[in-house]
Scaffold this active site. Sequence first.
Site, PDB file in Angstrom:
ATOM      1  N   SER A 141      65.406 -18.116 -44.791  1.00 46.79           N
ATOM      2  CA  SER A 141      64.933 -17.892 -43.418  1.00 46.79           C
ATOM      3  C   SER A 141      65.851 -18.601 -42.431  1.00 46.79           C
ATOM      4  O   SER A 141      66.345 -19.703 -42.714  1.00 46.79           O
ATOM      5  CB  SER A 141      63.517 -18.449 -43.246  1.00 46.79           C
ATOM      6  OG  SER A 141      63.165 -18.419 -41.868  1.00 46.79           O
ATOM      7  N   TYR A 154      57.405 -24.855 -44.055  1.00 48.11           N
ATOM      8  CA  TYR A 154      58.088 -23.568 -44.270  1.00 48.11           C
ATOM      9  C   TYR A 154      59.600 -23.762 -44.304  1.00 48.11           C
ATOM     10  O   TYR A 154      60.290 -23.283 -45.215  1.00 48.11           O
ATOM     11  CB  TYR A 154      57.685 -22.595 -43.156  1.00 48.11           C
ATOM     12  CG  TYR A 154      58.317 -21.220 -43.271  1.00 48.11           C
ATOM     13  CD1 TYR A 154      57.822 -20.279 -44.168  1.00 48.11           C
ATOM     14  CD2 TYR A 154      59.402 -20.870 -42.472  1.00 48.11           C
ATOM     15  CE1 TYR A 154      58.413 -19.020 -44.266  1.00 48.11           C
ATOM     16  CE2 TYR A 154      59.989 -19.618 -42.568  1.00 48.11           C
ATOM     17  CZ  TYR A 154      59.489 -18.694 -43.467  1.00 48.11           C
ATOM     18  OH  TYR A 154      60.071 -17.448 -43.569  1.00 48.11           O
TER      19      TYR A 154
HETATM   20  P1  NAP Z   1      55.049  -9.920 -45.342  1.00 48.83           P
HETATM   21  O1  NAP Z   1      55.007  -8.755 -44.437  1.00 48.83           O
HETATM   22  O2  NAP Z   1      53.903 -10.866 -45.344  1.00 48.83           O
HETATM   23  O3  NAP Z   1      55.344  -9.471 -46.829  1.00 48.83           O
HETATM   24  C1  NAP Z   1      55.370 -10.425 -47.859  1.00 48.83           C
HETATM   25  C2  NAP Z   1      54.865  -9.801 -49.125  1.00 48.83           C
HETATM   26  O4  NAP Z   1      54.876 -10.832 -50.157  1.00 48.83           O
HETATM   27  C3  NAP Z   1      53.417  -9.323 -48.990  1.00 48.83           C
HETATM   28  O5  NAP Z   1      53.291  -8.067 -49.592  1.00 48.83           O
HETATM   29  C4  NAP Z   1      52.639 -10.384 -49.741  1.00 48.83           C
HETATM   30  O6  NAP Z   1      51.456  -9.918 -50.370  1.00 48.83           O
HETATM   31  C5  NAP Z   1      53.626 -10.798 -50.811  1.00 48.83           C
HETATM   32  N1  NAP Z   1      53.276 -12.105 -51.361  1.00 48.83           N
HETATM   33  C6  NAP Z   1      52.873 -13.209 -50.672  1.00 48.83           C
HETATM   34  N2  NAP Z   1      52.591 -14.199 -51.536  1.00 48.83           N
HETATM   35  C7  NAP Z   1      52.814 -13.710 -52.780  1.00 48.83           C
HETATM   36  C8  NAP Z   1      52.670 -14.248 -54.073  1.00 48.83           C
HETATM   37  N3  NAP Z   1      52.236 -15.501 -54.274  1.00 48.83           N
HETATM   38  N4  NAP Z   1      52.963 -13.470 -55.138  1.00 48.83           N
HETATM   39  C9  NAP Z   1      53.396 -12.188 -54.953  1.00 48.83           C
HETATM   40  N5  NAP Z   1      53.531 -11.618 -53.751  1.00 48.83           N
HETATM   41  C10 NAP Z   1      53.238 -12.370 -52.672  1.00 48.83           C
HETATM   42  O7  NAP Z   1      56.364 -10.811 -45.008  1.00 48.83           O
HETATM   43  P2  NAP Z   1      57.862 -10.387 -44.584  1.00 48.83           P
HETATM   44  O8  NAP Z   1      58.029 -10.657 -43.138  1.00 48.83           O
HETATM   45  O9  NAP Z   1      58.196  -9.059 -45.140  1.00 48.83           O
HETATM   46  O10 NAP Z   1      58.659 -11.531 -45.350  1.00 48.83           O
HETATM   47  C11 NAP Z   1      59.335 -11.327 -46.567  1.00 48.83           C
HETATM   48  C12 NAP Z   1      60.208 -12.549 -46.830  1.00 48.83           C
HETATM   49  O11 NAP Z   1      61.113 -12.741 -45.733  1.00 48.83           O
HETATM   50  C13 NAP Z   1      59.405 -13.853 -46.936  1.00 48.83           C
HETATM   51  O12 NAP Z   1      59.990 -14.682 -47.919  1.00 48.83           O
HETATM   52  C14 NAP Z   1      59.589 -14.471 -45.563  1.00 48.83           C
HETATM   53  O13 NAP Z   1      59.454 -15.866 -45.577  1.00 48.83           O
HETATM   54  C15 NAP Z   1      61.000 -14.045 -45.235  1.00 48.83           C
HETATM   55  N6  NAP Z   1      61.318 -14.060 -43.802  1.00 48.83           N
HETATM   56  C16 NAP Z   1      60.804 -13.127 -42.952  1.00 48.83           C
HETATM   57  C17 NAP Z   1      61.167 -13.165 -41.615  1.00 48.83           C
HETATM   58  C18 NAP Z   1      60.688 -12.150 -40.627  1.00 48.83           C
HETATM   59  O14 NAP Z   1      61.140 -12.204 -39.473  1.00 48.83           O
HETATM   60  N7  NAP Z   1      59.813 -11.226 -40.986  1.00 48.83           N
HETATM   61  C19 NAP Z   1      62.013 -14.171 -41.138  1.00 48.83           C
HETATM   62  C20 NAP Z   1      62.501 -15.106 -42.033  1.00 48.83           C
HETATM   63  C21 NAP Z   1      62.161 -15.041 -43.359  1.00 48.83           C
HETATM   64  P3  NAP Z   1      50.058  -9.915 -49.535  1.00 48.83           P
HETATM   65  O15 NAP Z   1      50.203  -8.842 -48.513  1.00 48.83           O
HETATM   66  O16 NAP Z   1      49.027  -9.648 -50.562  1.00 48.83           O
HETATM   67  O17 NAP Z   1      49.954 -11.298 -48.933  1.00 48.83           O
END
Ligand code: NAP
Length: 245
Positions: A141, A154
């Site tokens: 991130s 985080y």
């Molecule tokens: P998201 O929309 O919440 O998607 C994350 C997915 O991971 C969800 O389907 C969630 O399932 C699943 N998940 C969470 N905990 C889990 C576990 N213990 N075991 C298996 N699956 C799990 O988040 P996103 O924005 O796509 O983020 C994806 C990655 O990018 C993350 O690592 C996040 O920290 C990183 N990131 C995102 C951003 C951004 O701007 N979006 C920025 C920096 C970093 P549930 O729906 O059931 O919870």
Amino acid sequence: MALEGRNAVVTGGGRGLGRSIAVVLAAHGAAVAVWDLNAENAAETVAEIQAAGGKAVAITADVSDSGAVAAAAATSRADLGPVTVLVNNAGISNYVPFAELTENQWDRMIDVNLKSQFLVTQAFLGDMLEAGWGRIVNISSSSAQTGAPSMAHYAASKGGVIGFTKALAIELAATGITVNNVPPGFVDTPLLREGFDVPEVAKRLPMKRPGRPEDIAHAVAYLASAEASYVTGQTLSVNGGRYLV
Ligand code: NAP
């Protein structure tokens, strides 16, 4: 960026970035095991891939649980064969002022965002060593690069991902396995919408728009490709110029 004949695992592939990464890897020819906590969302990602003519399976697993990871790895291998492309994407995020942060909140963040990457990577290392080829892409991130208020837990977990990536890249450099990380900036996903008014924040970004999940997915596909064979231990920042190094 041909990925034909490669089997991939994308954790957290049920929605957000993980879904887009799974779809793009499959479009490049990989067979994809879509892991998620949420079975329905994982099945939707698989349906999208299959509708486009790709191959995918849905697997329900909590990536912070070593038993669940071992079972999901065995199922992935049984369904697809040896796995040589791994995208450690699953993660959680929340905002807690440091003075109020509890030990449980700290531990949960580290377990889901960092320990999971150790567990899942170790589960597939043998497949990659045997193949003499592997691609590991860890999602970190930009908040680990910039710091962010109320996100000490985080940012610590994601900073750990960057260090983990570098150390493993060097340890595995002579084996044909590369290890890189992608720190997304501000990408419009369900997770982000839980914490921010996305259009408002986007006005303050250099490109005046949030990232799109596919912006991250294409960078991941490059790092997963044969063409990226001399790229390892790197941080490929996909953030629209939000943080520059
Ligand atoms: P998201 O929309 O919440 O998607 C994350 C997915 O991971 C969800 O389907 C969630 O399932 C699943 N998940 C969470 N905990 C889990 C576990 N213990 N075991 C298996 N699956 C799990 O988040 P996103 O924005 O796509 O983020 C994806 C990655 O990018 C993350 O690592 C996040 O920290 C990183 N990131 C995102 C951003 C951004 O701007 N979006 C920025 C920096 C970093 P549930 O729906 O059931 O919870």
